[in-house]
Design an enzyme around this catalytic site. Structure first.
Site, PDB file in Angstrom:
ATOM      1  N   LYS A 234       0.832  -1.217   0.000  1.00 29.94           N
ATOM      2  CA  LYS A 234       0.000   0.000   0.000  1.00 29.94           C
ATOM      3  C   LYS A 234       0.860   1.257   0.000  1.00 29.94           C
ATOM      4  O   LYS A 234       2.026   1.226   0.402  1.00 29.94           O
ATOM      5  CB  LYS A 234      -0.951  -0.014   1.210  1.00 29.94           C
ATOM      6  CG  LYS A 234      -2.068  -1.051   1.029  1.00 29.94           C
ATOM      7  CD  LYS A 234      -3.142  -0.953   2.068  1.00 29.94           C
ATOM      8  CE  LYS A 234      -4.214  -2.003   1.768  1.00 29.94           C
ATOM      9  NZ  LYS A 234      -5.242  -2.099   2.795  1.00 29.94           N
ATOM     10  N   ARG A 275      -3.111 -10.102   5.296  1.00 29.17           N
ATOM     11  CA  ARG A 275      -3.516 -10.159   3.881  1.00 29.17           C
ATOM     12  C   ARG A 275      -2.346  -9.644   3.039  1.00 29.17           C
ATOM     13  O   ARG A 275      -1.857  -8.542   3.273  1.00 29.17           O
ATOM     14  CB  ARG A 275      -4.767  -9.297   3.698  1.00 29.17           C
ATOM     15  CG  ARG A 275      -5.415  -9.387   2.340  1.00 29.17           C
ATOM     16  CD  ARG A 275      -6.716  -8.581   2.306  1.00 29.17           C
ATOM     17  NE  ARG A 275      -7.357  -8.704   1.006  1.00 29.17           N
ATOM     18  CZ  ARG A 275      -7.065  -7.947  -0.040  1.00 29.17           C
ATOM     19  NH1 ARG A 275      -6.135  -6.996   0.055  1.00 29.17           N
ATOM     20  NH2 ARG A 275      -7.682  -8.130  -1.194  1.00 29.17           N
TER      21      ARG A 275
HETATM   22  C1  9MG Z   1      -9.918  -5.809  -0.391  1.00 29.23           C
HETATM   23  N1  9MG Z   1      -8.909  -5.213   0.472  1.00 29.23           N
HETATM   24  C2  9MG Z   1      -7.919  -4.344   0.111  1.00 29.23           C
HETATM   25  N2  9MG Z   1      -7.208  -3.988   1.186  1.00 29.23           N
HETATM   26  C3  9MG Z   1      -7.743  -4.647   2.250  1.00 29.23           C
HETATM   27  C4  9MG Z   1      -7.463  -4.686   3.615  1.00 29.23           C
HETATM   28  O1  9MG Z   1      -6.503  -3.953   4.160  1.00 29.23           O
HETATM   29  N3  9MG Z   1      -8.211  -5.472   4.400  1.00 29.23           N
HETATM   30  C5  9MG Z   1      -9.234  -6.212   3.886  1.00 29.23           C
HETATM   31  N4  9MG Z   1      -9.953  -6.981   4.730  1.00 29.23           N
HETATM   32  N5  9MG Z   1      -9.547  -6.209   2.585  1.00 29.23           N
HETATM   33  C6  9MG Z   1      -8.821  -5.436   1.784  1.00 29.23           C
END
Ligand code: 9MG
Length: 310
Positions: A234, A275
């Protein structure tokens, strides 16, 4: 925001109930990202056919992903919504084949109640909803099934969320929101064991808000459900790198080491699911952070359990 211990509610065990399967979160696990979209910020357009998407899902599972998160609508800042028909067309064939072939939990990244229902019928065991089941019909669709659910905080919507995010106290407000969404799910009949929560790094947040949330993760973990964190590639990572003296403007594929640093910090502060795009590297980072987090909770346990190889 903290749990009310005056009522004798048993602690939520670190196990996620996913449509009849149990995912242990005693050690933190990795959720691998699979975007079947043309326009996601990092991997958009890379998996335009079901075969290519399935091959990527298999690769992430082989690298140690416990969950594969399949998304058919980009949630990057400024992204435009897609029709239900298009989202179903992109996602369902991949879900069906991945669920039939993989032992990893197949998760669908959606806020769309129709896709939620169809995903479970196609073999999905979890929903990742960046809108925390606030769309009309979402709670009902989830309560009618047995999938696990990730409730994420987002201020605004993807089209406008980064324009002017504003908080009095980001940690307090995100914590109150997540607590309220957990209660809404419970009132709708969704078992606590099916829920996890996520502060939503980068979703309607400036750098200072993201840093407040990172610093306060341990407080969010006290809400109850296991904590999921997504920081992979990010812009937050590039901004922090630049502030720490690296060259400005790192592209998403140049943010791996920074993403691993933040993921490790998140695990040390209580995250149970991370994630990530780069599964193999994240699995290693999370293994070490998980071992040390367990050691911090029970001093010397990890050290005693390790062979003394240096
Ligand atoms: C779909 N998506 C993109 N970034 C995310 C994040 O930080 N958390 C979750 N749960 N989904 C995300």
């Amino acid at each position: 925001m903290t749990k009310d211990t005056s009522q004798s509610e048993p602690p939520v065990p670190p196990v996620l109930h996913c449509a009849g399967r149990l995912l242990s979160l005693e050690r933190p696990v990795v959720m691998g990202i699979l975007n079947v979209t043309p326009d996601s910020f990092s991997d958009g357009g890379r998996y335009p056919t079901v075969d290519l998407a399935l091959a990527r899902a298999e690769q992430m599972a082989a690298e140690g992903a416990a969950i594969i998160d399949i998304g058919g609508e980009s949630t990057r800042p400024g992204a435009a919504p897609v029709s239900t028909e298009e989202e179903l067309r992109r996602v369902l064939p991949v879900v069906e084949r991945a669920a039939a072939r993989l032992s990893a939990i197949v998760c669908v990244d959606t806020s769309n109640p129709e896709l939620m229902r169809r995903a479970e019928a196609s073999g999905a065991a979890m929903i990742n909803d960046v809108r925390a089941a606030r769309r009309p019909g979402a709670l009902e669709a989830l309560a009618d099934g047995r999938m696990a659910l990730c409730l994420m905080h987002m201020q605004g919507d993807p089209a406008s969320m980064q324009l002017e995010p504003h908080y009095r106290d980001a940690l307090q407000e995100v914590g109150e929101f997540l607590g309220a969404r957990v209660r809404a799910c419970r009132e709708a009949g969704i078992a606590a064991e099916r829920l996890c929560i996520d502060p939503g790094f980068g979703f309607g947040k400036l750098l200072r808000h993201n840093l407040q949330l990172l610093a306060g993760l341990a407080r969010l973990a006290q809400i109850g459900p296991p904590l999921l964190v997504g920081v992979s590639r990010k812009s937050l990572v590039a901004t922090l790198l630049a502030q720490a003296g690296a060259a400005a403007g790192r592209a998403p594929h140049e943010r791996l080491a920074g993403s691993l640093a933040l993921a490790s910090i998140a695990v040390l502060r209580g995250a149970r699911i991370v994630r990530a795009h780069d599964v193999a590297a994240t699995v290693d980072a999370v293994r070490i952070a998980g071992l040390l987090a367990a050691d911090a909770a029970a001093p010397c346990a990890a050290a005693d359990a390790c062979a003394d190889g240096g």
